[in-house]
Motif scaffolding. Sequence first.
Motif, PDB file in Angstrom:
ATOM      1  N   UNK A   1      36.642  13.331  34.147  1.00 36.13           N
ATOM      2  CA  UNK A   1      38.054  13.255  33.756  1.00 36.13           C
ATOM      3  C   UNK A   1      38.289  13.896  32.386  1.00 36.13           C
ATOM      4  N   UNK A   2      37.309  13.803  31.537  1.00 36.89           N
ATOM      5  CA  UNK A   2      37.440  14.282  30.169  1.00 36.89           C
ATOM      6  C   UNK A   2      37.974  15.711  30.116  1.00 36.89           C
ATOM      7  N   UNK A   3      39.017  15.943  29.379  1.00 41.72           N
ATOM      8  CA  UNK A   3      39.502  17.298  29.185  1.00 41.72           C
ATOM      9  C   UNK A   3      40.689  17.667  30.056  1.00 41.72           C
ATOM     10  N   UNK A   4      40.933  16.890  31.087  1.00 41.22           N
ATOM     11  CA  UNK A   4      42.038  17.216  31.964  1.00 41.22           C
ATOM     12  C   UNK A   4      43.391  16.866  31.353  1.00 41.22           C
ATOM     13  N   UNK A   5      44.437  17.407  31.970  1.00 41.79           N
ATOM     14  CA  UNK A   5      45.790  17.142  31.519  1.00 41.79           C
ATOM     15  C   UNK A   5      46.558  16.468  32.653  1.00 41.79           C
ATOM     16  N   UNK A   6      47.157  15.325  32.344  1.00 43.52           N
ATOM     17  CA  UNK A   6      47.893  14.594  33.371  1.00 43.52           C
ATOM     18  C   UNK A   6      49.240  15.252  33.639  1.00 43.52           C
ATOM     19  N   UNK A   7      49.676  15.172  34.883  1.00 44.25           N
ATOM     20  CA  UNK A   7      50.938  15.772  35.297  1.00 44.25           C
ATOM     21  C   UNK A   7      51.595  14.830  36.290  1.00 44.25           C
ATOM     22  N   UNK A   8      52.852  14.462  36.029  1.00 42.79           N
ATOM     23  CA  UNK A   8      53.553  13.596  36.981  1.00 42.79           C
ATOM     24  C   UNK A   8      54.682  14.395  37.632  1.00 42.79           C
ATOM     25  N   UNK A   9      54.652  14.498  38.947  1.00 42.69           N
ATOM     26  CA  UNK A   9      55.681  15.229  39.683  1.00 42.69           C
ATOM     27  C   UNK A   9      56.248  14.311  40.763  1.00 42.69           C
ATOM     28  N   UNK A  10      57.565  14.098  40.733  1.00 36.86           N
ATOM     29  CA  UNK A  10      58.220  13.246  41.733  1.00 36.86           C
ATOM     30  C   UNK A  10      57.532  11.894  41.889  1.00 36.86           C
ATOM     31  N   UNK A  11      57.105  11.328  40.771  1.00 36.88           N
ATOM     32  CA  UNK A  11      56.527   9.996  40.820  1.00 36.88           C
ATOM     33  C   UNK A  11      55.044   9.924  41.140  1.00 36.88           C
ATOM     34  N   UNK A  12      54.445  11.059  41.476  1.00 31.08           N
ATOM     35  CA  UNK A  12      53.002  11.068  41.763  1.00 31.08           C
ATOM     36  C   UNK A  12      52.227  11.611  40.567  1.00 31.08           C
ATOM     37  N   UNK A  13      51.023  11.106  40.380  1.00 30.49           N
ATOM     38  CA  UNK A  13      50.178  11.558  39.279  1.00 30.49           C
ATOM     39  C   UNK A  13      49.172  12.601  39.752  1.00 30.49           C
ATOM     40  N   UNK A  14      49.061  13.654  38.991  1.00 32.24           N
ATOM     41  CA  UNK A  14      48.079  14.692  39.266  1.00 32.24           C
ATOM     42  C   UNK A  14      47.297  14.962  37.988  1.00 32.24           C
ATOM     43  N   UNK A  15      46.225  15.714  38.129  1.00 31.19           N
ATOM     44  CA  UNK A  15      45.421  16.054  36.967  1.00 31.19           C
ATOM     45  C   UNK A  15      45.095  17.541  37.051  1.00 31.19           C
ATOM     46  N   UNK A  16      45.326  18.244  35.944  1.00 28.09           N
ATOM     47  CA  UNK A  16      44.950  19.656  35.879  1.00 28.09           C
ATOM     48  C   UNK A  16      43.629  19.733  35.135  1.00 28.09           C
ATOM     49  N   UNK A  17      42.591  20.214  35.817  1.00 27.91           N
ATOM     50  CA  UNK A  17      41.270  20.317  35.190  1.00 27.91           C
ATOM     51  C   UNK A  17      40.720  21.723  35.385  1.00 27.91           C
ATOM     52  N   UNK A  18      39.673  22.030  34.680  1.00 23.75           N
ATOM     53  CA  UNK A  18      38.991  23.299  34.901  1.00 23.75           C
ATOM     54  C   UNK A  18      37.988  23.102  36.036  1.00 23.75           C
ATOM     55  N   UNK A  19      37.735  24.162  36.802  1.00 25.87           N
ATOM     56  CA  UNK A  19      36.788  24.021  37.904  1.00 25.87           C
ATOM     57  C   UNK A  19      35.418  23.566  37.396  1.00 25.87           C
ATOM     58  N   UNK A  20      35.091  23.961  36.161  1.00 26.04           N
ATOM     59  CA  UNK A  20      33.787  23.581  35.611  1.00 26.04           C
ATOM     60  C   UNK A  20      33.680  22.077  35.369  1.00 26.04           C
ATOM     61  N   UNK A  21      34.818  21.357  35.416  1.00 26.74           N
ATOM     62  CA  UNK A  21      34.771  19.902  35.269  1.00 26.74           C
ATOM     63  C   UNK A  21      34.501  19.216  36.602  1.00 26.74           C
ATOM     64  N   UNK A  22      34.495  19.994  37.697  1.00 31.68           N
ATOM     65  CA  UNK A  22      34.177  19.421  39.008  1.00 31.68           C
ATOM     66  C   UNK A  22      32.665  19.383  39.161  1.00 31.68           C
ATOM     67  N   UNK A  23      32.130  18.189  39.432  1.00 25.01           N
ATOM     68  CA  UNK A  23      30.678  18.003  39.468  1.00 25.01           C
ATOM     69  C   UNK A  23      30.092  18.295  40.844  1.00 25.01           C
TER      70      UNK A  23
END
Lengths: 98, 98, 98, 98, 98, 98, 98
Positions: free
Chosen positions: C72-94
């Motif tokens: 999760x570290x480093x991502x940016x939270x995004x709320x669209x129409x009441x739902x939560x999303x996270x913008x991360x870099x692909x390198x943060x995907x394990x």
Amino acid sequence: MSKLNYQPLGDRVIVSPQQPEQTTKFGIVIPDSAQEKPQSGTVIAVGPGKTSDEGKVIPTTVKEGDSVIYAKYGGTELKVDGSDYLIIKESDILAIKR
Amino acid sequence: MSKLNYQPLGDRVIVSPQQPEQTTKFGIVIPDSAQEKPQSGTVIAVGPGKTSDEGKVIPTTVKEGDSVIYAKYGGTELKVDGSDYLIIKESDILAIKR
Amino acid sequence: MSKLNYQPLGDRVIVSPQQPEQTTKFGIVIPDSAQEKPQSGTVIAVGPGKTSDEGKVIPTTVKEGDSVIYAKYGGTELKVDGSDYLIIKESDILAIKR
Amino acid sequence: MSKLNYQPLGDRVIVSPQQPEQTTKFGIVIPDSAQEKPQSGTVIAVGPGKTSDEGKVIPTTVKEGDSVIYAKYGGTELKVDGSDYLIIKESDILAIKR
Amino acid sequence: MSKLNYQPLGDRVIVSPQQPEQTTKFGIVIPDSAQEKPQSGTVIAVGPGKTSDEGKVIPTTVKEGDSVIYAKYGGTELKVDGSDYLIIKESDILAIKR
Amino acid sequence: MSKLNYQPLGDRVIVSPQQPEQTTKFGIVIPDSAQEKPQSGTVIAVGPGKTSDEGKVIPTTVKEGDSVIYAKYGGTELKVDGSDYLIIKESDILAIKR
Amino acid sequence: MSKLNYQPLGDRVIVSPQQPEQTTKFGIVIPDSAQEKPQSGTVIAVGPGKTSDEGKVIPTTVKEGDSVIYAKYGGTELKVDGSDYLIIKESDILAIKR
């Protein structure tokens, strides 16, 4: 604007900062935040460009006479014949006024 | 949206931030965490692109008029004729609204 | 899962985080340490890829719909129409769940 | 050893840590200093390899089933079906037991 | 000197540290400062070499049996069958005794 | 000056520091500031050179017997048969006395 | 100006700093800020140039006798026969006086 007898090295640029009272006259740059404050000025002298790790010179893109806004952070002040100048890197120039 | 007389250098982009009251009207970006908060805005001016270490210009991919969300951190505020703008690097733009 | 109207830039990815109550249902990721905690979610949108120093785009390898665990570290939270999303870099995907 | 349903990304590797009581049984790794402590375990899953700046994938050299010692620092713990695993980068693996 | 069953990865090297009482016997390394203290030892096992960013393996230059002095800082201690070893990077080896 | 039985690795160099009383005799280096103090000495042994990221060895340019001034910071002290030596990187050598 | 018996290594340059009383006589550099203060001096000796990562020497562009302004930060003081000199990197030279 007087001609300076200094040739900057590398990707350095010498700018003549716009005076605060002039800022209002032209009505351009009045930052309202305490973060990084851009300033406006005129390019007086331009270095040949940055030398890459393999020795290639990457030419600077700003030119003498360009009206620019720049980040003051990192520059070096220079006083010649009673006038103040600033030596900055081209990468500290944010935008050119068209 | 007024035309700005500034040409950003390198991979810099000038954005016109979306006003907070508009955020609700479009209902898009309301971060609920204290971490890094993205903001939305419109791209007003785009630099030619980043210059690689060997002198090649890597063109920017965002375009004037793009509606974007971006990380505010690192940008420089600019006030022109009473309007607020932000100069950021293209790499600070997280996504484009389609 | 709703379609998002955002196109991430570069090597960024938008994920829809798995809800904590779902974690038990699928019985997958419950870290028991206080170090870096991975989270699971679903990839919603994928950027074109990272641009190399010489301008080459390195395509992302994850795809829309992939079930992933990420730091999760480093991502940016995004709320669209009441739902939560996270913008991360692909390198943060394990890892990708097969 | 159970098969994991996770495919690590990049140069990441999933290891199954050796239990402390087993360490004595095999008589291998008992660090006596407080510095960085290596641990032993078995490689369970291996990512395709690191992608270079120019997009070339550099294959990982460890293989599934390899008995390795690794620096724990930097890894991410993962619990699946009651078992503990660790996701580390291949560069955190110090040596392979022959 | 016993053969170790460990194959170091990358540019790592396993050394068998010289005992302090032996240091006097051979009369070689007695640093008199509190700065960085070099130590002497024998190379027991050598990794294949560092992998460059483009995937090329740069062979290590030290060999098994080399008598070396090295900077202890950064190494990882390893105890096998009651003997102490140190896993270091080849770049931590300062000189080879001829 | 005795021959040392050590071959430095990479771009390392072993120097025999000039004694303080000799400094006056030759009247050369007496820094008067508390910043970084250069020292003078003689090169005793020279490594083959730095290995580039792609595996090319860049030969060292100083030679055995060169009289040099160097920045002490970063070096490692070595005592052999009662004499003090310093292992430094060639990049810590500031100038050669002609 | 006396000839120095030192040959700088790499991209280093030896400058003879201009005395403060001379600064007024020539009326050139009097910084009025406490930030980074440039100084003026004359280039006495020049190194061959920086060696790139692949072993190519990038020649220095300043020449013996050049009148320069430079950032003092990072240099090393050197006293030879009662005169003060400064060893700096060419990259610390900001501009050449024409």
